[in-house]
Design an enzyme around this catalytic site. Structure first.
Site, mmCIF file in Angstrom:
data_model
loop_
_atom_site.group_PDB
_atom_site.id
_atom_site.type_symbol
_atom_site.label_atom_id
_atom_site.label_comp_id
_atom_site.label_asym_id
_atom_site.label_seq_id
_atom_site.Cartn_x
_atom_site.Cartn_y
_atom_site.Cartn_z
ATOM 1 N N GLU A 412 35.903 1.118 60.000
ATOM 2 C CA GLU A 412 35.395 2.419 60.435
ATOM 3 C C GLU A 412 36.290 3.051 61.499
ATOM 4 O OE1 GLU A 412 33.327 3.625 58.596
ATOM 5 O OE2 GLU A 412 32.477 1.854 57.644
ATOM 6 N N HIS A 415 38.938 5.073 59.801
ATOM 7 C CA HIS A 415 38.438 6.404 59.437
ATOM 8 C C HIS A 415 38.383 7.310 60.675
ATOM 9 C CE1 HIS A 415 37.510 5.460 55.351
ATOM 10 N NE2 HIS A 415 36.547 4.602 55.622
ATOM 11 N N HIS A 418 41.802 8.494 61.710
ATOM 12 C CA HIS A 418 42.254 9.497 60.742
ATOM 13 C C HIS A 418 41.603 10.850 61.047
ATOM 14 C CE1 HIS A 418 43.331 10.197 56.197
ATOM 15 N NE2 HIS A 418 43.841 11.127 56.993
#
Length: 626
Positions: A412, A415, A418
């Site tokens: 996670e 993510h 990102h």
């Protein structure tokens, strides 16, 4: 991830479901603040959230004034786009807040009411903005180019407009679009039929395990007992479960073929040469991305066969069967981590990334971007959401003091990084990233964590467990998902070529592919005849079209990037920031190229297979000592 579309704020949900370690989950009020996310970074109070929602509602009414004017001048188009995306940005932020707040305790009705309010406003927004994309599409290409030369500020929306304009060859007349849209009422019928049958009306076989336990083999029960320690139990589970689908192969086959025919009708009517071209065009992916995956993975089957031979040796069986594949190579090692220990381990594991990356991870820990503790009424599982563009991403966890929790946090956090870097470096209209690149950063983090854990394992048993788990991940995600992709391509091609396709044909096609992948004819793994029915168990074939291949490509590209980062250091990390910071500023294949890998070349596959073989070398070295 969910792509950025009106009224859908993007959230990335982990496939790892974490169950609480507490015999009785604590109350949220008893959890220290440092383990809770700080939603006040978005809105200090619910009243502030309501103010934003009221603002969106009032602006929705004004938004309709842009209708019919988008093509009148470059300034009119710019004004409309500014208004649209400002509304969307506020809506995404409000959606992130409402979702996160309600997930803290799904039993608090007041928080759930925020979701209802959001849905109502979203519906109004959708209705008011329904004219937007079609009107942009109706503007001639030459006029769009003229507008862009007149108004450089329109470049902020270049990808959004290009994504609409490039669909012109596949957009029908207004009357034809209405007719095609009317079929939406039945478009998901095959998936609905399958779901009702598979989850409710299908007869469930019952077996008795060697322990005396009687098990009703529902799909969820199958996943629980398919790795049973007793080999006879595994054989019984697989045979009973898949034969129960074989009884209905013709009915289920007709249903799936109907879905494939529907896919082709829609693709053909929109002037696509194939369903594959139609499906991949959503993210502007060339069909060669898909066919290259299948070609390269077929070329790399000897690496899978080496893994199967190693598994056979480690399980101590004379002949490996398909029903042995889910059995862990070694027994699970109980690795324990407090939250603080997990945070430090992740910071240590991510050292191959640059200091900027590490400092941002540290900020996420210190500034309460993460909700860690499973509490009474809290949403299960884990996810990352970057929908609050002007704030920062958030992570929901259910920390369980184990390695699975640490691995999930690493995923996670990828993510989150990102989303953070995309949001920080791109305008809102270009911050969202395509599904095709969404899992790369998260998987790189997991790979670097696995590298760190293996390097710092205290015992050979720990190291074997970590290496074996990683091999199983590669087998399941790369080879298994690609075999699904190959099956999906083959059955679509049959329909597109006008060839007959029955349930029996589906069984033969699937069985031949699985036997090829697992080396049935060359002695690597026996694929028993009832595996021909396994296709009927995979819901993705009904619910999605050409989607599962992205599980494979994401892991392959991520593994290749991780290998480059480990081998080349800073230059590879710097290039990878083209993905992290790129958001949706370019189409996904170009972002991957800019980061240093051509997705249509053999390189990412070669680097991934090199890594897989390296892991098997490490396992064999340990086995030699034993």
């Amino acid at each position: 991830m969910i792509k950025q579309k009106p009224f859908l704020f993007y959230i990335i949900i982990s496939f790892t479901i974490i169950t609480t370690a507490f015999s009785q989950a604590p109350q949220r009020k008893d959890v220290p603040e440092k383990y809770k996310w700080n939603l006040a970074d978005m809105y200090p109070t619910v009243a502030d959230w309501q103010n934003d929602i009221n603002k969106v509602e009032s602006e929705i009414n004004n938004f309709a004034s842009h209708k019919g004017k988008l093509g009148e001048s470059s300034q009119d188009l710019l004004n409309a786009l500014d208004s649209y995306f400002e509304l969307l940005k506020t809506f995404y932020k409000a959606g992130t807040y409402a979702s996160n707040l309600s997930n803290e305790d799904v039993l608090i009705s007041e928080n759930q009411a925020l979701q209802e309010k959001l849905s109502s406003v979203g519906t109004k927004f959708g209705e008011a903005a329904a004219f937007f994309d079609p009107e942009i599409l109706s503007i001639p290409k030459e006029k769009i180019e003229k507008f862009f030369s007149e108004k450089p500020a329109l470049q902020t929306y270049s990808m959004y407009i290009d994504n609409i304009q490039r669909l012109r060859p596949h957009t029908l007349t207004e009357a034809e679009e209405k007719i095609l849209a009317s079929f939406g009422l039945i478009a998901d019928n095959q998936n609905t039929v399958y779901s009702i049958f598979n989850n409710g009306e299908k007869p469930i076989p019952t077996i008795t395990l060697s322990t005396g336990e009687s098990v009703e083999l529902s799909p969820s029960a199958y996943t629980r007992v398919r790795a049973a320690e007793n080999r006879g139990d595994r054989k019984n589970v697989f045979e009973s479960f898949f034969n129960s689908y074989g009884v209905f192969k013709n009915t289920l086959g007709a249903n799936l073929v109907g879905k494939v025919k529907k896919d082709w009708v829609y693709a053909k009517d929109r002037n696509y040469k194939s369903t594959l071209e139609s499906a991949l065009n959503r993210d502007n992916l060339p069909p060669t991305i898909y066919t290259t995956l299948i070609e390269q993975v077929n070329k790399d089957l000897p690496t899978l066969h080496r893994f199967l031979d190693l598994k056979k040796r480690m399980l101590g069986v004379d002949t490996l069967h398909y029903y042995d594949l889910y059995t862990p190579l070694v027994k699970k090692v109980d690795l324990k981590f407090t939250i603080e220990q997990g945070e430090q381990a992740l910071l240590d594991a991510l050292k191959p990334m640059n200091s900027e990356y590490l400092s941002t991870v540290k900020i996420s820990f210190d500034n309460r971007w993460i909700d860690f503790i499973p509490t009474d009424g809290k949403q299960s599982g884990a996810y990352s959401t970057g929908g609050a563009y002007d704030v920062h991403p958030y992570i929901l966890m259910n920390w369980n003091d184990d390695y699975e929790s640490l691995s999930t946090l690493a995923h996670e956090m990828g993510h989150t990084m990102h989303s953070f870097y995309s949001n920080s470096n791109q305008p809102f209209s270009k911050a969202d990233y395509a599904t095709f690149v969404a899992e790369i950063a998260s998987t790189i983090n997991e790979t670097l964590l696995n590298n760190y854990m293996v390097a710092n394992a205290k015992t050979d048993e720990e190291k074997l467990y970590l290496l074996g788990s990683y091999l199983d991940l590669l087998r399941l995600t790369i080879f298994r998902q690609t075999s699904f992709a190959e099956f999906e391509l083959e059955i679509h091609k049959r329909v597109e070529q006008g060839q007959p396709l029955t349930g029996e044909d589906l069984c033969n096609i699937y069985y031949d592919i699985v036997k090829k992948y697992y080396g049935n004819d060359t002695g690597h793994c026996v694929v028993d005849p009832y595996i021909q029915y396994e296709w009927a168990y995979i819901p993705h074939f009904l619910g999605y079209t050409y989607y599962v291949f992205q599980y494979s490509t994401s892991l392959i590209y991520a593994t290749a990037f991780a290998e480059k980062i480990v081998d080349e250091g800073t230059p590879a990390v710097d290039k990878f920031y083209n993905i992290l910071k790129g958001g949706g500023s370019k189409y996904a294949p170009q972002l991957i190229k800019d980061a240093g890998i051509d997705p249509t070349s053999p390189e990412p596959f070669e680097l991934t297979m090199k890594k897989m073989n390296k892991v098997m070398d490490q396992i064999e070295e340990i086995l030699k000592k034993k």
